[in-house]
Design a protein around this motif. Structure first.
Motif, PDB file in Angstrom:
ATOM      1  N   SER A   1     -49.908 106.157   1.296  1.00 20.77           N
ATOM      2  CA  SER A   1     -49.190 105.192   2.134  1.00 20.77           C
ATOM      3  C   SER A   1     -47.872 105.809   2.605  1.00 20.77           C
ATOM      4  CB  SER A   1     -48.900 103.933   1.323  1.00 20.77           C
ATOM      5  OG  SER A   1     -47.956 103.152   2.011  1.00 20.77           O
TER       6      SER A   1
ATOM      7  N   ILE B   1     -59.697 110.806   7.105  1.00 15.66           N
ATOM      8  CA  ILE B   1     -58.486 109.967   7.096  1.00 15.66           C
ATOM      9  C   ILE B   1     -57.934 109.906   5.673  1.00 15.66           C
ATOM     10  CG2 ILE B   1     -57.673 107.599   7.421  1.00 15.66           C
ATOM     11  CD1 ILE B   1     -59.735 107.373   9.679  1.00 15.66           C
ATOM     12  N   PHE B   2     -56.716 110.352   5.480  1.00 12.04           N
ATOM     13  CA  PHE B   2     -56.160 110.343   4.123  1.00 12.04           C
ATOM     14  C   PHE B   2     -54.751 109.761   4.069  1.00 12.04           C
ATOM     15  CE2 PHE B   2     -55.055 114.370   5.998  1.00 12.04           C
ATOM     16  CZ  PHE B   2     -53.752 114.595   5.586  1.00 12.04           C
ATOM     17  N   THR B   3     -54.248 109.260   5.195  1.00  9.96           N
ATOM     18  CA  THR B   3     -52.955 108.567   5.138  1.00  9.96           C
ATOM     19  C   THR B   3     -53.110 107.178   5.739  1.00  9.96           C
ATOM     20  OG1 THR B   3     -52.236 109.355   7.310  1.00  9.96           O
ATOM     21  CG2 THR B   3     -51.598 110.688   5.398  1.00  9.96           C
ATOM     22  N   GLU B   4     -52.198 106.310   5.365  1.00 11.89           N
ATOM     23  CA  GLU B   4     -52.141 104.957   5.925  1.00 11.89           C
ATOM     24  C   GLU B   4     -50.726 104.731   6.441  1.00 11.89           C
ATOM     25  OE1 GLU B   4     -54.420 102.484   6.359  1.00 11.89           O
ATOM     26  OE2 GLU B   4     -52.737 101.461   7.298  1.00 11.89           O
ATOM     27  N   PRO B   5     -50.485 104.582   7.753  1.00 12.93           N
ATOM     28  CA  PRO B   5     -51.474 104.681   8.816  1.00 12.93           C
ATOM     29  C   PRO B   5     -51.916 106.126   9.050  1.00 12.93           C
ATOM     30  CG  PRO B   5     -49.273 104.417   9.735  1.00 12.93           C
ATOM     31  CD  PRO B   5     -49.126 104.303   8.257  1.00 12.93           C
ATOM     32  N   HIS B   6     -52.989 106.243   9.810  1.00  9.98           N
ATOM     33  CA  HIS B   6     -53.517 107.569  10.110  1.00  9.98           C
ATOM     34  C   HIS B   6     -52.814 108.157  11.338  1.00  9.98           C
ATOM     35  CE1 HIS B   6     -56.311 110.819  10.848  1.00  9.98           C
ATOM     36  NE2 HIS B   6     -56.583 110.339  12.049  1.00  9.98           N
TER      37      HIS B   6
ATOM     38  N   SER C   1     -52.858 111.797  13.818  1.00 11.79           N
ATOM     39  CA  SER C   1     -53.613 113.033  14.047  1.00 11.79           C
ATOM     40  C   SER C   1     -52.707 114.236  13.812  1.00 11.79           C
ATOM     41  CB  SER C   1     -54.111 113.063  15.492  1.00 11.79           C
ATOM     42  OG  SER C   1     -54.482 114.381  15.820  1.00 11.79           O
TER      43      SER C   1
ATOM     44  N   GLN D   1     -64.506 111.307  -0.207  1.00 13.41           N
ATOM     45  CA  GLN D   1     -63.654 110.114  -0.070  1.00 13.41           C
ATOM     46  C   GLN D   1     -64.007 109.071  -1.141  1.00 13.41           C
ATOM     47  OE1 GLN D   1     -63.069 108.568   3.949  1.00 13.41           O
ATOM     48  NE2 GLN D   1     -63.576 106.524   3.206  1.00 13.41           N
TER      49      GLN D   1
ATOM     50  N   ASN E   1     -61.681 103.925   0.575  1.00 13.23           N
ATOM     51  CA  ASN E   1     -60.797 105.075   0.768  1.00 13.23           C
ATOM     52  C   ASN E   1     -59.464 104.797   0.063  1.00 13.23           C
ATOM     53  OD1 ASN E   1     -59.828 107.498   1.609  1.00 13.23           O
ATOM     54  ND2 ASN E   1     -59.847 107.054   3.812  1.00 13.23           N
TER      55      ASN E   1
ATOM     56  N   LYS F   1     -55.812 106.090   0.147  1.00 14.09           N
ATOM     57  CA  LYS F   1     -55.019 106.902   1.077  1.00 14.09           C
ATOM     58  C   LYS F   1     -53.569 106.970   0.619  1.00 14.09           C
ATOM     59  CE  LYS F   1     -56.804 104.064   4.258  1.00 14.09           C
ATOM     60  NZ  LYS F   1     -56.979 103.381   5.557  1.00 14.09           N
TER      61      LYS F   1
END
Ligand code: ADP
Ligand code: MG
Ligand code: MG
Ligand code: MG
Length: 682
Positions: A68, A160-165, A167, A639, A64, A66
């Motif tokens: 950041s 999930i597309f961001t780090e951290p995820h 909601s 993904q 993945n 993502k």
């Protein structure tokens, strides 16, 4: 940069009470600038670029790529090291500046000081950009990379597309179905902007982009991934169109990256002429730099970001959009705050009234005030048009300003009118002159390409000055070009309105003696009637009086539809093409063969994009997706595909992956002397 002052932001209800206050003092501040600077003359040519990055975090285990969300930490660490670097170097102005941007995964960089008109500075652009990229890279985690991608393909997907995820449930300022609040930069300007746009409009901003109909894309396409359960209406209430990719939330637009250029003119009138000349160039360069074909996990049928930004920054109410009778609001406003330019503003004789042929509503009170103060009607109208909008972000600490010394309220409206070209007055107490910003270009994957487009537009802007070029076409045709520019593969398949004769009357070639020299006997320093070559990029239009016999042909006869190749390489005997004009301008400069060779590489990239022998970033991305082994020809960018795409983009930038259909075969990543590459670099 726009206003980034910290303070206590007012809620929309509070802020709107101060709208007239901000407008009134904003205009007072502009009038002080006008009084001080309208006869300012002789500013040197200074210019600069802005590059925006997304920080990508690679997760090799889950495959993945993502976004950041470490903007705050990265900027803190970057700025600390920049302070140290400035102390350690004899030339602190060479150390770049980094800014936050709207997305918490975004950074913006600008050179430490503007470039001058020297050839050396022109040739330093690529390494300057590269230095900034490497510097940013040094402050990232091992698995992070700064990429110059215009739109992140999986922004807002259900996975999930961001780090951290985080909601997206309960997202507040934007009330987006697709984003958590944490994805917006924590700077109060951005969260407040997001909330104010929604509050002013009365509901969420949204955009529907046509889906790319691939072999197995369901028809009709009804997106099964939209999380309606999070919506105020737990079902699709008609906002999401069939066969479209629905995106609700300011960040879908504000979270895009671009490449911008700012040019200083020698005086206000030249800035106004440059502004006008660059207006028709905006859609042309948008098409040529097209780099955003994938949205919210789907291939779309457009290649560019502009319409998404336009929709996502559109704070107009239904009344202002002409969908309801005017009751609460005063004006029907044809364009979003983020849109193409409303009107040409030069007082030069070339600017015929007929070119300003679209409806531009303006604040009559402000217009009258400006005119009564002595500002000419065209510029008054421009300002009164910009000031038709409400201020979106007001900090309680900044409401009272010293209008003579501050441009704070002026900038509030100025910097939230996001047109393709921006006319920038001199800030008070700065020594900076009248400037024009070119804002339509999409950011490219490599610094080589970004430098190529920056150098090309800079040289074109100088050719406009040197040869007194006329690019006027009716502004309605510029708007039509804007919509054509964004269509899939517009460069190869589209036609654009362009002016047939761009040289001054009586001139058939830019290589003829420039207009400033016509009629005079050889001035000092000329050899055999030929002016000496110039050692710096020029600043200033030659003064050319209107011809005594001005034939006023209908404006409809002045332009025609041209292919991108014709616009760049020429058409018939009368139009040498933009590249011909730039080459002719280069001939007037004192540059040595190796400098010319480097510039030729940039010009060649532009030429090959325009003639279709190199792909745009958008076309290359589309082909990458369509040839990925796991692609199902259903328009879905999974993904895994996104991960492989981001890996490829990083490898292309580092010169590890060769893509001859995108970059010239001899593309080599630029080197920066004195800055060792990060240890994470191969
Ligand atoms: P904004 O975001 O408002 O457009 P930035 O500060 O981010 O402004 O970028 C401004 C750009 O203008 C930078 O590239 C900078 O190098 C350049 N610049 C700064 N001063 C001048 C000047 N006097 N003339 C032209 N360009 C300038
Ligand atoms: Mg900026
Ligand atoms: Mg920016
Ligand atoms: Mg800018």
């Amino acid at each position: 940069m726009g206003l980034l002052c910290l303070g206590t932001p007012l809620t929309w209800d509070e802020a709107s009470k101060y709208a007239d206050h901000v407008r009134k003092h904003g205009i007072t501040q502009f009038l002080h600038i006008w009084d001080r600077a309208n006869d300012r003359h002789g500013d040197d040519f200074l210019w600069g670029d802005e590059i925006e990055y997304m920080v990508i975090a690679f997760d090799d285990e889950t495959k993945n790529a993502k976004l950041s969300l470490r903007q705050t930490e990265i900027l803190a660490s970057l700025n600390k090291s920049i302070t140290d670097l400035k102390c350690d170097t004899p030339d602190p102005m060479s150390i770049p500046t980094f800014h936050p941007e709207h997305g918490r995964y975004m950074l913006e960089s600008i050179p430490g000081s503007p470039y001058t008109g020297s050839i050396q500075d022109l040739l330093s652009v690529e390494s300057n950009m590269h230095y900034r990229r490497l510097l940013a890279r040094r402050h990232l985690n091992v698995n992070e990379v700064p990429v110059t991608v215009t739109s992140f393909p999986r922004l807002g997907v259900s996975g999930i597309f961001t780090e951290p995820h985080f909601s997206p449930d309960g997202a507040k300022p934007s009330h987006s179905l697709f984003f958590p609040d944490e994805i917006i930069s924590p700077h109060a300007r951005y969260t407040t902007l997001t909330a104010s746009i929604r509050s002013r409009k009365g509901h969420q901003v949204s955009v529907n982009l046509p889906i790319f109909n691939d072999d197995k894309t369901p028809r009709p396409f009804v997106d099964p991934t939209i999380p309606w359960q999070r919506s105020l209406y737990p079902v699709d209430n008609g906002v999401a169109l069939k066969d479209h990719i629905y995106m609700g939330g300011v960040l879908f637009g504000a979270g895009c990256c671009c490449l911008q250029l700012t040019f200083q003119s020698c005086n206000i009138e030249d800035a106004r002429r440059m502004y006008d000349a660059l207006i028709p160039m905006a859609p042309i360069m948008l098409a040529l730099t097209a780099a955003s074909p994938i949205w919210r996990g789907y291939l779309s049928d457009v290649d560019c970001r502009w319409s998404v930004l336009s929709g996502c920054y559109d704070d107009r109410t239904a009344e202002e959009m002409g969908r309801a009778p005017l009751r609460e609001n005063k004006y029907v406003i044809p364009k979003s705050r983020f849109d193409s330019v409303g009107l040409y503003i030069s007082t030069d004789w070339n600017n015929k009234a007929a070119y300003n042929n679209i409806n531009v509503p303006y604040n009559q009170e402000i217009y009258t005030r400006l005119v009564n103060h002595g500002v000419d009607k065209l510029l008054s109208k421009h300002m009164a048009y910009i000031f038709i909008r409400d201020p979106l972000v007001i900090f309680s600490e900044t409401i009272d300003q010293d209008d003579e010394a501050s441009n704070y309220h002026f900038e509030n409206l100025q910097s939230t009118n996001w047109q393709t070209v921006r006319f920038k007055p001199p800030p008070p107490q700065s020594g900076i002159g009248w400037r024009v910003e070119f804002r339509s270009m999409e950011v490219q994957l490599t610094d080589f390409e970004n430098a190529a487009f920056a150098v090309f537009i800079t040289l074109l802007s100088r050719a406009i000055l040197a040869f007194n070029l006329n690019f006027y076409i009716p502004i309605s045709k510029v708007d039509e070009n804007m919509s054509r520019a964004q269509k899939r593969d517009a460069v190869r398949q589209g036609k654009f309105f362009f002016r047939k004769h761009v040289l001054p009357p009586g001139y058939i070639s830019p290589t003829m003696t420039t207009p400033s020299s016509s009629g005079s006997s050889s001035p000092l320093g000329w050899q055999d009637g030929i002016p000496p070559k110039e050692t710096k990029l020029r600043n200033g239009f030659p003064r050319v009086p209107p011809p005594s016999m001005l034939v006023d042909a209908p404006v409809e006869d002045e332009y025609e539809e041209m292919s991108m190749e014709e616009i760049f390489s020429g058409k018939g005997a009368m139009f040498p093409g933009l590249l011909g004009l730039v080459e002719a301008y280069l001939d007037t400069l004192d540059i040595n063969p190796s400098e010319r060779l480097q510039i030729s590489k940039y010009i060649d990239l532009v030429r090959r994009r325009a003639n279709g022998s190199l792909l745009t970033t958008a076309s290359w991305m589309r082909e990458f997706v369509r040839s990925h082994p796991s692609y199902k020809f259903d328009s879905v960018v999974s993904q895994e595909i996104n991960y492989d795409l981001m890996v490829a983009i990083d490898e292309i930038e580092r010169g590890v992956l060769r893509v001859p259909e995108l970059l010239p075969h001899d593309y080599a990543r630029s080197r920066v002397n004195g800055l060792h590459e990060s240890k994470y670099e191969p």
